[in-house]
Design a protein around this motif. Structure first.
Motif, PDB file in Angstrom:
ATOM      1  N   ARG A 118      -9.175   7.969 -12.309  1.00 57.66           N
ATOM      2  CA  ARG A 118     -10.336   7.266 -12.321  1.00 57.66           C
ATOM      3  C   ARG A 118     -10.197   5.973 -11.703  1.00 57.66           C
ATOM      4  O   ARG A 118     -11.076   5.524 -10.843  1.00 57.66           O
ATOM      5  N   SER A 119      -9.133   5.174 -11.973  1.00 56.17           N
ATOM      6  CA  SER A 119      -9.023   4.057 -11.565  1.00 56.17           C
ATOM      7  C   SER A 119      -8.815   4.043 -10.130  1.00 56.17           C
ATOM      8  O   SER A 119      -9.297   3.291  -9.405  1.00 56.17           O
ATOM      9  N   VAL A 120      -7.993   5.108  -9.625  1.00 56.38           N
ATOM     10  CA  VAL A 120      -7.855   5.150  -8.071  1.00 56.38           C
ATOM     11  C   VAL A 120      -9.134   5.168  -7.307  1.00 56.38           C
ATOM     12  O   VAL A 120      -9.529   5.024  -6.181  1.00 56.38           O
ATOM     13  N   LEU A 121      -9.905   6.295  -8.104  1.00 58.69           N
ATOM     14  CA  LEU A 121     -11.381   6.636  -7.421  1.00 58.69           C
ATOM     15  C   LEU A 121     -11.950   5.467  -7.366  1.00 58.69           C
ATOM     16  O   LEU A 121     -12.692   5.274  -6.228  1.00 58.69           O
ATOM     17  N   ALA A 122     -11.956   4.685  -8.343  1.00 57.02           N
ATOM     18  CA  ALA A 122     -12.981   3.517  -8.185  1.00 57.02           C
ATOM     19  C   ALA A 122     -12.494   2.715  -7.084  1.00 57.02           C
ATOM     20  O   ALA A 122     -13.697   1.891  -6.389  1.00 57.02           O
ATOM     21  N   GLU A 123     -11.318   2.679  -6.699  1.00 59.26           N
ATOM     22  CA  GLU A 123     -10.889   1.877  -5.747  1.00 59.26           C
ATOM     23  C   GLU A 123     -11.274   2.355  -4.190  1.00 59.26           C
ATOM     24  O   GLU A 123     -11.044   1.815  -3.477  1.00 59.26           O
ATOM     25  N   HIS A 124     -11.284   3.747  -4.287  1.00 57.19           N
ATOM     26  CA  HIS A 124     -11.542   4.397  -2.900  1.00 57.19           C
ATOM     27  C   HIS A 124     -13.004   5.025  -2.913  1.00 57.19           C
ATOM     28  O   HIS A 124     -13.076   6.148  -2.399  1.00 57.19           O
ATOM     29  N   ASN A 125     -14.071   4.185  -3.389  1.00 57.36           N
ATOM     30  CA  ASN A 125     -15.521   4.736  -3.182  1.00 57.36           C
ATOM     31  C   ASN A 125     -15.818   6.180  -3.785  1.00 57.36           C
ATOM     32  O   ASN A 125     -16.432   6.732  -3.359  1.00 57.36           O
ATOM     33  N   GLY A 126     -14.897   6.417  -4.832  1.00 55.68           N
ATOM     34  CA  GLY A 126     -15.214   7.463  -5.391  1.00 55.68           C
ATOM     35  C   GLY A 126     -14.717   8.780  -4.813  1.00 55.68           C
ATOM     36  O   GLY A 126     -15.011  10.150  -5.160  1.00 55.68           O
ATOM     37  N   GLN A 127     -14.060   8.633  -3.623  1.00 59.76           N
ATOM     38  CA  GLN A 127     -13.692   9.787  -2.770  1.00 59.76           C
ATOM     39  C   GLN A 127     -11.953  10.031  -2.707  1.00 59.76           C
ATOM     40  O   GLN A 127     -11.442   9.138  -2.727  1.00 59.76           O
ATOM     41  N   MET A 128     -11.853  11.304  -2.739  1.00 62.42           N
ATOM     42  CA  MET A 128     -10.564  11.819  -2.617  1.00 62.42           C
ATOM     43  C   MET A 128      -9.864  11.793  -1.291  1.00 62.42           C
ATOM     44  O   MET A 128      -9.477  12.854  -1.025  1.00 62.42           O
ATOM     45  N   THR A 129      -9.823  10.770  -0.893  1.00 61.59           N
ATOM     46  CA  THR A 129      -9.358  10.563   0.656  1.00 61.59           C
ATOM     47  C   THR A 129      -7.858  10.600   0.687  1.00 61.59           C
ATOM     48  O   THR A 129      -7.309  10.406  -0.498  1.00 61.59           O
ATOM     49  N   ALA A 130      -7.257  10.639   1.949  1.00 61.07           N
ATOM     50  CA  ALA A 130      -5.843  10.709   1.757  1.00 61.07           C
ATOM     51  C   ALA A 130      -5.113   9.547   1.346  1.00 61.07           C
ATOM     52  O   ALA A 130      -4.096   9.766   0.434  1.00 61.07           O
ATOM     53  N   PRO A 131      -5.609   8.205   1.537  1.00 64.67           N
ATOM     54  CA  PRO A 131      -4.867   7.145   0.791  1.00 64.67           C
ATOM     55  C   PRO A 131      -5.159   7.166  -0.825  1.00 64.67           C
ATOM     56  O   PRO A 131      -4.171   6.700  -1.364  1.00 64.67           O
ATOM     57  N   ALA A 132      -6.342   7.415  -1.179  1.00 67.23           N
ATOM     58  CA  ALA A 132      -6.541   7.692  -2.535  1.00 67.23           C
ATOM     59  C   ALA A 132      -5.435   8.677  -3.201  1.00 67.23           C
ATOM     60  O   ALA A 132      -4.750   8.591  -4.137  1.00 67.23           O
ATOM     61  N   LEU A 133      -5.271   9.778  -2.603  1.00 65.30           N
ATOM     62  CA  LEU A 133      -4.237  10.924  -3.245  1.00 65.30           C
ATOM     63  C   LEU A 133      -2.912  10.237  -3.064  1.00 65.30           C
ATOM     64  O   LEU A 133      -2.104  10.459  -4.103  1.00 65.30           O
ATOM     65  N   GLN A 134      -2.526   9.338  -2.189  1.00 64.08           N
ATOM     66  CA  GLN A 134      -1.232   8.734  -1.990  1.00 64.08           C
ATOM     67  C   GLN A 134      -1.067   7.884  -3.085  1.00 64.08           C
ATOM     68  O   GLN A 134       0.031   7.611  -3.810  1.00 64.08           O
ATOM     69  N   ALA A 135      -2.122   7.178  -3.470  1.00 62.64           N
ATOM     70  CA  ALA A 135      -2.116   6.105  -4.707  1.00 62.64           C
ATOM     71  C   ALA A 135      -1.875   6.671  -6.070  1.00 62.64           C
ATOM     72  O   ALA A 135      -1.665   5.977  -7.026  1.00 62.64           O
ATOM     73  N   MET A 136      -2.106   8.097  -6.269  1.00 64.62           N
ATOM     74  CA  MET A 136      -1.995   8.784  -7.370  1.00 64.62           C
ATOM     75  C   MET A 136      -0.635   9.060  -7.908  1.00 64.62           C
ATOM     76  O   MET A 136       0.022  10.142  -7.473  1.00 64.62           O
ATOM     77  N   LYS A 137       0.269   8.032  -8.062  1.00 62.88           N
ATOM     78  CA  LYS A 137       1.726   8.130  -8.140  1.00 62.88           C
ATOM     79  C   LYS A 137       2.196   8.868  -9.625  1.00 62.88           C
ATOM     80  O   LYS A 137       2.975   9.635  -9.491  1.00 62.88           O
ATOM     81  N   LYS A 138       1.109   8.518 -10.622  1.00 65.09           N
ATOM     82  CA  LYS A 138       1.560   9.457 -11.730  1.00 65.09           C
ATOM     83  C   LYS A 138       1.489  10.732 -11.491  1.00 65.09           C
ATOM     84  O   LYS A 138       2.288  11.697 -11.947  1.00 65.09           O
TER      85      LYS A 138
END
Ligand code: HEM
Length: 507
Positions: A330-350
């Motif tokens: 949720r917090s990663v998506l909030a930082e990426h306009n709610g979209q599962m872009t490549a950088p958003a996926l990259q940021a999901m480290k856990k």
């Protein structure tokens, strides 16, 4: 004159004879060694009896043999009897991987090893996957950033289409659903938005692999010497032949239709990239292109859905991990306009760490880096490896090595994200799920390491993130812990017949 000479010889006869004896023994020993440079290597499983008996034990589950060999002969090399045709299979410590990966394909062959392990003579899987691997590297992986959003939409749509509403706790046989979800999502990248939900396409993409695996397993179960006489007539092989014919009948017209498309109408998918790359080499044969499509499905769909099932079985066994992952998503998506872009996926480290740990604990194959030796070579420690041998690395033993992974049998989902936090930027990158190293062999190693791993990682993350945002997931009542895997030979897969409980998350 003659008499004293004979007398002297007679006196020395025992000495002469014993010297001759030693010489003969040395020559014989050297001849045997020259013929078999592997005879100095230890072998696991010798106490199990004949080669036939050892093969049987191997087929019932080989992981323990690789672990035993690795622990006994750590940093060394040992032999093992497997279900392969190759008389000799040599298991090599991963510490030699950096030197092995430098050997060219005409010395250590990836295709040769596949030909043997997949029994391509009978299963007809083509071993020349070069065009697929090259096209994945040159066109598919670079396209992932622009395809992320369509891919994420496809995952969400397929969840809605495939899963029941789950307003209350509902039993779902998740593996079957995941196969279709993965086939649709991968199909979006392989054949485009229209075809990826076509039942004919899904049927071919999913079931070709099932029939191929059944065919391979049926041949595996027959002693190698009997195979030429029995294998072509096995019902599993006959079924596979029919499947290939059926898939060809379905896929070929689609390929032919693509050939007729004008230059400006060319779609942005793997089929189009593959056709362009094949055409460069003068290949326009639609039958070959249709078969390549099947073979991409084989490489991609079950591997990805097995990995995703592994993660979901792990998640269901301990639902306390879900809120932590959900918070991150949720917090990663909030930082990426709610979209599962490549950088958003990259940021999901856990999430990345969770997937990597689930695969460490449940390696699909006990071994990695399987290669057939085409030309004899000598390793840095002086060991000669002759032609005809298959070499492999004991991936399962590496994954359970306490020196590499403390407390190796426990599932520690944040093991790798914590390592990433502690390490510097370069070392942190090595702990990602997609990174290949001597300690992380899920995707193989060297020039043939899985080229599809970037797509696979994106899909697995999208599917898990979507599942976590939509559902609470737990084991069915009465089941404690994670469902045991099904084991066959060196393979281990999550049991596809199991059910999980799903309940829609109220937002
Ligand atoms: C979690 C999912 C996956 C796993 C665990 C996996 C694992 C592997 C492994 C272990 C190898 C052999 C590497 C070696 O021996 O060094 C491999 C090769 C390969 N994989 Fe994957 N794979 C996955 C997904 C995919 C996907 C999605 C694709 C296609 C887009 C793909 C395409 C290939 C191809 C074409 C090769 C052969 C490479 C070559 O010929 O050089 N894989 N994969």
């Amino acid at each position: 004159m003659v008499q004293p000479v004979l007398q002297a010889l007679g006196d020395k006869l025992p000495l002469i004879l014993s010297t001759l004896g030693v010489l003969v023994a040395v020559i014989l020993f050297q001849t045997v060694l020259a013929r078999d440079p592997l005879s100095n290597l230890p072998e696991v499983g010798q106490e199990l009896g004949s080669v036939g008996k050892r093969r049987k034990v191997y087929l019932a589950g080989a992981g323990h043999l690789y672990v035993e060999g690795y622990q006994k002969f750590k940093d060394g090399i040992f032999r093992i009897v497997t279900s392969r045709n190759a008389q000799k299979v040599v298991v090599i410590s991963p510490k030699y991987l950096p030197e092995l990966k430098k050997l060219p394909d005409n010395v250590l062959s990836f295709d040769g090893a596949i030909a043997e392990s997949m029994h391509t003579k009978y299963t007809k899987l083509s071993t020349d996957a070069t065009s697929i691997a090259t096209t994945i590297k040159s066109s598919l992986t670079p396209a992932l950033p622009r395809l992320s959003l369509p891919l994420a939409n496809e995952v969400e749509e397929s969840f809605r289409a495939e899963l029941p509403p789950c307003d209350d706790w509902t039993r779902v046989k998740l593996n079957q659903k995941l196969l279709r979800i993965v086939a649709m999502a991968s199909g979006r990248v392989f054949v485009g938005p229209e075809l990826c939900r076509d039942e004919g396409y899904l049927e071919a993409a999913i079931n070709y692999t099932v029939d191929l695996s059944n065919g391979r397993r049926a041949v595996d179960a027959i002693p190698p010497w009997k195979r030429p006489f029995v294998a072509p007539w096995l019902p599993e092989i006959k079924k596979l032949d029919r499947r290939i014919k059926q898939a060809d009948e379905f896929l070929r017209p689609l390929v032919e239709e693509r050939v007729r498309l004008g230059k400006d109408e060319k779609p942005d998918d793997m089929l189009a990239w593959l056709m362009a790359s094949e055409a460069k080499h003068g290949v326009t044969d639609s039958k070959k292109l249709a078969k390549l499509q099947l073979e991409i499905s084989f490489a991609a769909i079950h591997t990805t859905s097995i990995a995703t099932t592994n993660c979901l079985y792990q998640l269901a066994a301990d639902p306390s991990f879900a809120p932590i992952l959900r918070d991150e998503i949720r917090s990663v998506l909030a930082e990426h306009n709610g979209q599962m872009t490549a950088p958003a996926l990259q940021a999901m480290k856990k999430l990345d760490s969770f997937i990597k740990e689930a695969m460490r604990l449940n390696p699909t194959s006990a071994t990695s880096f399987q290669r057939k030796v085409i030309r004899r070579f000598t390793m840095s420690n002086g060991q000669v490896i002759p032609a005809g041998v298959v070499v492999e690395v004991p991936a399962i033993a590496v994954a359970f090595d306490p020196e590499l992974f403390p407390n190796p049998t426990s599932f520690q989902p944040w093991r790798f994200s914590e390592m990433r936090e502690k390490a510097g930027a370069e070392a942190a990158a090595k702990e990602q799920f997609v990174s290949v190293s001597t300690n992380h062999l899920t995707f193989g190693y060297g020039r043939h390491a899985c080229p599809g791993r970037f797509l696979a990682a994106n899909e697995i993350k999208m599917i898990l993130a979507t599942a976590l945002l939509m559902y609470d997931i737990r084991n069915v009542d009465g089941v404690e812990g994670r469902y045991p895997n099904l084991v066959f030979g060196s393979s281990s897969v999550p049991d596809p017949s199991r059910e999980l409980l799903l309940k829609r998350v109220l937002v």
